[in-house]
Design an enzyme around this catalytic site. Structure first.
Site, PDB file in Angstrom:
ATOM      1  CG  ASP A  14      -1.581   1.359   1.237  1.00 54.95           C
ATOM      2  OD1 ASP A  14      -2.565   1.512   0.291  1.00 54.95           O
ATOM      3  OD2 ASP A  14      -1.628   1.921   2.448  1.00 54.95           O
ATOM      4  CG  ASP A  16      -1.476   7.368   0.028  1.00 50.99           C
ATOM      5  OD1 ASP A  16      -0.349   7.683  -0.515  1.00 50.99           O
ATOM      6  OD2 ASP A  16      -2.598   8.029  -0.338  1.00 50.99           O
ATOM      7  CG  ASP A  22      -2.915   8.468   4.561  1.00 48.80           C
ATOM      8  OD1 ASP A  22      -3.454   9.474   4.020  1.00 48.80           O
ATOM      9  OD2 ASP A  22      -3.718   7.408   4.713  1.00 48.80           O
ATOM     10  CB  THR A  23      -1.377  14.499   4.523  1.00 44.56           C
ATOM     11  OG1 THR A  23      -1.291  14.480   3.139  1.00 44.56           O
ATOM     12  CG2 THR A  23       0.117  14.517   5.271  1.00 44.56           C
ATOM     13  CG  ASN A  57      -8.229   0.854  -2.314  1.00 45.43           C
ATOM     14  OD1 ASN A  57      -8.006   0.150  -3.205  1.00 45.43           O
ATOM     15  ND2 ASN A  57      -8.826   0.646  -1.318  1.00 45.43           N
ATOM     16  CB  SER A  59     -11.809   6.517  -3.149  1.00 47.64           C
ATOM     17  OG  SER A  59     -11.436   6.827  -1.870  1.00 47.64           O
ATOM     18  NE  ARG A 106     -12.829   1.153  -2.034  1.00 48.16           N
ATOM     19  CZ  ARG A 106     -12.308   2.599  -1.630  1.00 48.16           C
ATOM     20  NH1 ARG A 106     -11.439   3.032  -2.371  1.00 48.16           N
ATOM     21  NH2 ARG A 106     -12.220   3.002  -0.398  1.00 48.16           N
ATOM     22  CG  ASP A 132      -1.898   2.042   6.435  1.00 44.96           C
ATOM     23  OD1 ASP A 132      -2.358   1.740   5.414  1.00 44.96           O
ATOM     24  OD2 ASP A 132      -2.168   3.250   6.852  1.00 44.96           O
TER      25      ASP A 132
END
Length: 176
Positions: A14, A16, A22-23, A57, A59, A106, A132
């Site tokens: 993965d 982010d 990951d913000t 992902n 989205s 997804r 995560d």
């Protein structure tokens, strides 16, 4: 050659929250920050014989929060930061669908992993998924991979580590 007949293995990751901070729907390349140990870990994983494949992902594109141009710029910055430290990615697969779109790519669906495995001749049973979130673990397990959750817990994870530095000892154990 089918993926099942291949001896190639992949480290599916993965992005982010696993490889970079990951913000929340990262739009600005200036906000890209690699997590500690990621670049060195990817170099070491490659030396162990793993293809490096990002499955993420995204989205925010379907939701109109981030444009595809912004996604591409963020990804380019992410890869440039890795390359500056001697690491590289072999393949990237993004799911741009929203959570209610019913797609097969997804996560927690394993579509991105199956697609990448088919394209690169990867044996999923010899591969590892690191993420995560539980959705990463479900996707990895559904594809037949060993799963490692970073910084959390999951009933679907084979291993749990606090930071990316904890991934490499597991990979060494799986290849030794």
């Amino acid at each position: 050659m089918t993926a099942a007949a291949s001896s190639r293995r992949a480290l599916f990751l993965d992005r982010d929250g696993t490889l970079m901070v990951d913000t929340g729907y990262v739009r600005d390349p200036a906000d890209v920050v690699l997590l500690p140990g990621v670049a060195r870990g990817l170099v070491d994983a490659r030396e162990l014989g793993f293809d490096i494949i990002v499955v993420s992902n995204q989205s925010g594109v379907a939701r109109g929060i981030i444009s595809t141009a912004q996604l591409e710029a963020v990804q380019a910055r992410f890869e440039a930061l890795l390359e500056a430290e001697g690491a590289c990615i072999d393949m990237v697969r993004f799911c741009l669908h929203g959570p209610d779109d019913g797609c097969l790519c997804r996560k927690p669906a394993p579509g991105m992993l199956h697609d990448a495995a088919s394209a690169r001749g990867i044996d999923l049973r010899r591969s590892v998924m690191v993420g995560d979130r539980d959705s990463d673990m479900v996707a990895g397990r559904s594809a037949g991979c060993t799963t490692i959750i970073l910084g959390g817990t999951s009933m679907n994870a084979d291993y749990a580590v606090e930071s990316f530095e904890g991934v490499l000892p597991i990979l060494r154990g799986l290849t030794g």
